[in-house]
Design a protein around this motif. Structure first.
Motif, PDB file in Angstrom:
ATOM      1  N   LYS A   1      59.903  36.066  32.304  1.00  0.00           N
ATOM      2  CA  LYS A   1      60.063  37.435  31.666  1.00  0.00           C
ATOM      3  C   LYS A   1      59.089  38.335  32.019  1.00  0.00           C
ATOM      4  O   LYS A   1      58.680  39.274  31.950  1.00  0.00           O
ATOM      5  N   LEU A   2      57.817  37.988  33.241  1.00  0.00           N
ATOM      6  CA  LEU A   2      58.498  38.886  34.031  1.00  0.00           C
ATOM      7  C   LEU A   2      58.518  38.889  34.945  1.00  0.00           C
ATOM      8  O   LEU A   2      58.821  38.246  36.137  1.00  0.00           O
TER       9      LEU A   2
ATOM     10  N   LEU B   1      57.150  39.122  27.291  1.00  0.00           N
ATOM     11  CA  LEU B   1      55.759  38.104  27.323  1.00  0.00           C
ATOM     12  C   LEU B   1      55.179  38.813  26.455  1.00  0.00           C
ATOM     13  O   LEU B   1      55.080  39.435  25.202  1.00  0.00           O
TER      14      LEU B   1
ATOM     15  N   VAL C   1      50.405  48.272  31.119  1.00  0.00           N
ATOM     16  CA  VAL C   1      51.304  49.031  30.338  1.00  0.00           C
ATOM     17  C   VAL C   1      51.181  50.683  30.267  1.00  0.00           C
ATOM     18  O   VAL C   1      50.128  50.954  29.432  1.00  0.00           O
TER      19      VAL C   1
ATOM     20  N   THR D   1      55.971  46.110  37.181  1.00  0.00           N
ATOM     21  CA  THR D   1      56.935  45.015  36.944  1.00  0.00           C
ATOM     22  C   THR D   1      57.331  45.472  35.329  1.00  0.00           C
ATOM     23  O   THR D   1      57.427  46.169  34.480  1.00  0.00           O
ATOM     24  N   ARG D   2      58.335  45.001  35.387  1.00  0.00           N
ATOM     25  CA  ARG D   2      58.886  45.310  33.669  1.00  0.00           C
ATOM     26  C   ARG D   2      58.922  43.686  32.892  1.00  0.00           C
ATOM     27  O   ARG D   2      58.491  42.627  33.358  1.00  0.00           O
ATOM     28  N   ASN D   3      58.212  44.249  31.430  1.00  0.00           N
ATOM     29  CA  ASN D   3      58.540  42.941  30.567  1.00  0.00           C
ATOM     30  C   ASN D   3      59.380  42.471  30.035  1.00  0.00           C
ATOM     31  O   ASN D   3      59.583  43.951  28.739  1.00  0.00           O
ATOM     32  N   ASP D   4      60.046  41.369  29.959  1.00  0.00           N
ATOM     33  CA  ASP D   4      61.230  41.460  29.169  1.00  0.00           C
ATOM     34  C   ASP D   4      60.571  40.339  28.147  1.00  0.00           C
ATOM     35  O   ASP D   4      61.055  39.248  27.880  1.00  0.00           O
TER      36      ASP D   4
ATOM     37  N   ASP E   1      50.323  35.164  27.288  1.00  0.00           N
ATOM     38  CA  ASP E   1      51.047  35.804  28.790  1.00  0.00           C
ATOM     39  C   ASP E   1      50.691  36.566  28.511  1.00  0.00           C
ATOM     40  O   ASP E   1      49.877  36.492  30.258  1.00  0.00           O
ATOM     41  N   VAL E   2      50.674  37.931  28.459  1.00  0.00           N
ATOM     42  CA  VAL E   2      49.327  39.381  28.570  1.00  0.00           C
ATOM     43  C   VAL E   2      48.609  38.646  28.914  1.00  0.00           C
ATOM     44  O   VAL E   2      47.861  39.613  29.976  1.00  0.00           O
TER      45      VAL E   2
ATOM     46  N   TYR F   1      45.978  46.061  35.963  1.00  0.00           N
ATOM     47  CA  TYR F   1      46.992  46.010  35.159  1.00  0.00           C
ATOM     48  C   TYR F   1      47.254  47.138  34.034  1.00  0.00           C
ATOM     49  O   TYR F   1      46.787  46.528  32.855  1.00  0.00           O
TER      50      TYR F   1
END
Length: 172
Positions: free
Chosen positions: A102-103, A31, A52, A26-29, A35-36, A50
């Protein structure tokens, strides 16, 4: 991170890739922390992880595994999710992405089979492993229930016939 920490991280990630059956990128734009945290809580509740990870380190950990096909997805601020039960992690990420723009799902891999975004969404629509097990048990137990009903029916009919004769004998 110093070199030793990087080596340990790559080794632990390579071990995970060797043991797991599903990886989603996934891309975190943008977050935010709340939210995370919520996403991690949901992913953990589904029995998944999950993380990063730096793209270069994840790229090194993917070398020689069945998930090498996801290397092109590792560009920009990405995160990796994995689980042994593939449907659960896909469901959580797809549901979260629907409510939070944003995800962004980039794709994934189910074993050596690459999945695009549509493939991950299709996987999320499947019933979970627990639901499939319950359906299978239901299918297996249905014929047994029917057989028991068929076997009990003649005995019940006979008892009703004898009961009816007994009532007519009492009335006479």
């Amino acid at each position: 991170m110093d070199r030793t920490e990087k080596r340990e991280f790559v080794a632990s990630l390579a071990t995970v890739f060797a043991k797991t059956s599903m990886v989603i990128v996934t891309r975190n734009d943008g977050l935010n922390v709340a939210d995370v945290t919520e996403l991690r809580r949901r992913v953990r509740a589904a029995g998944a992880t999950y993380k990063v990870a730096k793209n270069r380190l994840a790229d090194l950990a993917l070398a020689g595994t069945q998930f090498e096909g996801i290397k092109p997805l590792l560009k920009g601020p990405t995160a990796i999710s994995w689980a042994d039960e593939p449907v659960a992690v896909a469901k959580v990420l797809v549901e979260f992405a629907k409510t939070n723009d944003k995800l962004v799902l980039l794709g994934g891999s189910l074993g050596s089979q690459m999945l695009n975004v549509e493939g991950v969404k299709a996987l999320a629509e499947l019933p979970s492993l627990d639901v499939l097990r319950a359906q299978l048990v239901g299918l297996i137990s249905t014929p047994a229930t029917r057989i028991a009903g068929v076997l009990q029916a003649p005995g019940g009919q006979l008892a009703r016939v004898f009961g009816a004769y007994a009532k007519t004998g009492e009335a006479a």
